[in-house]
Design a protein around this motif. Sequence first.
Motif, mmCIF file in Angstrom:
data_model
loop_
_atom_site.group_PDB
_atom_site.id
_atom_site.type_symbol
_atom_site.label_atom_id
_atom_site.label_comp_id
_atom_site.label_asym_id
_atom_site.label_seq_id
_atom_site.Cartn_x
_atom_site.Cartn_y
_atom_site.Cartn_z
ATOM 1 N N ALA A 26 0.723 -1.595 0.309
ATOM 2 C CA ALA A 26 -0.030 -0.056 0.108
ATOM 3 C C ALA A 26 0.701 1.540 -0.223
ATOM 4 C CB ALA A 26 -0.960 -0.369 1.211
ATOM 5 N N SER A 27 1.412 1.134 0.911
ATOM 6 C CA SER A 27 2.633 2.500 0.578
ATOM 7 C C SER A 27 3.138 2.529 -0.336
ATOM 8 C CB SER A 27 3.718 2.105 1.700
ATOM 9 O OG SER A 27 3.587 2.616 3.294
ATOM 10 N N LEU A 28 3.896 1.596 -1.401
ATOM 11 C CA LEU A 28 5.051 1.134 -2.600
ATOM 12 C C LEU A 28 3.735 2.300 -3.284
ATOM 13 C CD1 LEU A 28 7.318 0.827 -4.220
ATOM 14 C CD2 LEU A 28 6.551 -1.481 -4.681
ATOM 15 N N ARG A 29 2.262 1.552 -3.529
ATOM 16 C CA ARG A 29 1.898 2.098 -4.017
ATOM 17 C C ARG A 29 0.663 3.316 -4.967
ATOM 18 N NH1 ARG A 29 -1.960 -1.360 -7.166
ATOM 19 N NH2 ARG A 29 -1.529 -3.601 -6.597
ATOM 20 N N GLN A 30 1.063 4.062 -3.117
ATOM 21 C CA GLN A 30 0.982 5.499 -2.824
ATOM 22 C C GLN A 30 2.013 6.695 -3.056
ATOM 23 O OE1 GLN A 30 0.222 6.347 1.412
ATOM 24 N NE2 GLN A 30 -0.017 8.470 1.068
ATOM 25 N N THR A 74 -0.139 2.938 -13.176
ATOM 26 C CA THR A 74 1.254 2.697 -12.922
ATOM 27 C C THR A 74 1.655 1.805 -11.862
ATOM 28 O OG1 THR A 74 1.793 4.751 -14.224
ATOM 29 C CG2 THR A 74 3.277 3.782 -13.140
ATOM 30 N N ALA A 75 0.921 1.942 -10.988
ATOM 31 C CA ALA A 75 1.353 0.971 -9.886
ATOM 32 C C ALA A 75 1.364 -0.629 -9.485
ATOM 33 C CB ALA A 75 0.602 1.373 -8.193
ATOM 34 N N SER A 76 -0.125 -0.624 -10.864
ATOM 35 C CA SER A 76 -0.321 -1.915 -10.280
ATOM 36 C C SER A 76 0.568 -2.629 -11.499
ATOM 37 C CB SER A 76 -0.911 -2.086 -10.650
ATOM 38 O OG SER A 76 -2.500 -1.971 -9.833
ATOM 39 N N TYR A 77 0.923 -1.998 -12.360
ATOM 40 C CA TYR A 77 1.981 -2.661 -13.698
ATOM 41 C C TYR A 77 3.596 -3.121 -13.436
ATOM 42 C CZ TYR A 77 5.024 -2.958 -17.810
ATOM 43 O OH TYR A 77 5.670 -2.635 -18.713
ATOM 44 N N LEU A 78 3.893 -1.637 -12.090
ATOM 45 C CA LEU A 78 5.473 -2.294 -11.597
ATOM 46 C C LEU A 78 5.114 -3.340 -10.915
ATOM 47 C CD1 LEU A 78 6.412 1.506 -11.664
ATOM 48 C CD2 LEU A 78 7.453 -0.321 -12.961
ATOM 49 N N ILE A 79 4.281 -3.879 -9.542
ATOM 50 C CA ILE A 79 4.531 -4.365 -8.266
ATOM 51 C C ILE A 79 3.936 -5.566 -9.318
ATOM 52 C CG2 ILE A 79 2.954 -4.980 -6.795
ATOM 53 C CD1 ILE A 79 1.965 -2.027 -5.988
#
Length: 98
Positions: A26-30, A74-79
Motif C-alpha cells: 500500500a505504501s509503494l502504491r501510494q 502504473t503502480a499495479s503494472y510495476l508491482i
Amino acid sequence: DAEQVTEDANSEAALLQETPDDMTEASLRQFIDELNEDEQASLIALAWTGRGDYGPEDWDEARSLAAERNQSDTASYLIEMEMLGDLLAEGSIEDVER
C-alpha cells in the motif's frame, strides 16, 4: 542517547519490519501514485532497462515509450513485475546518461 533510539525506532526500516506485507505494498502504491507522469515514465523505463529490454544508451527511447504507454494504473503494472526491486537496481541510473 534516547533521541537516537527514538529516531531509529521510527525509521522507515523499523516501520517496514513492524507492518504486514500488504501495508508495504500500500505504501509503494501510494508513492508511485503520487509521482507525476514524467517520474512514473522514468520509473517504468528504469525497470525495463533493468530487465534488459533497453540498454542505458536507449534511455530516451525507453522513457518516451513508457510515457506513451503509461495510460493506466502504473503502480499495479510495476508491482506485478517479478523481482521489481532487482530490476530497478539493475537499471541503475548510474549507467544512464542524463
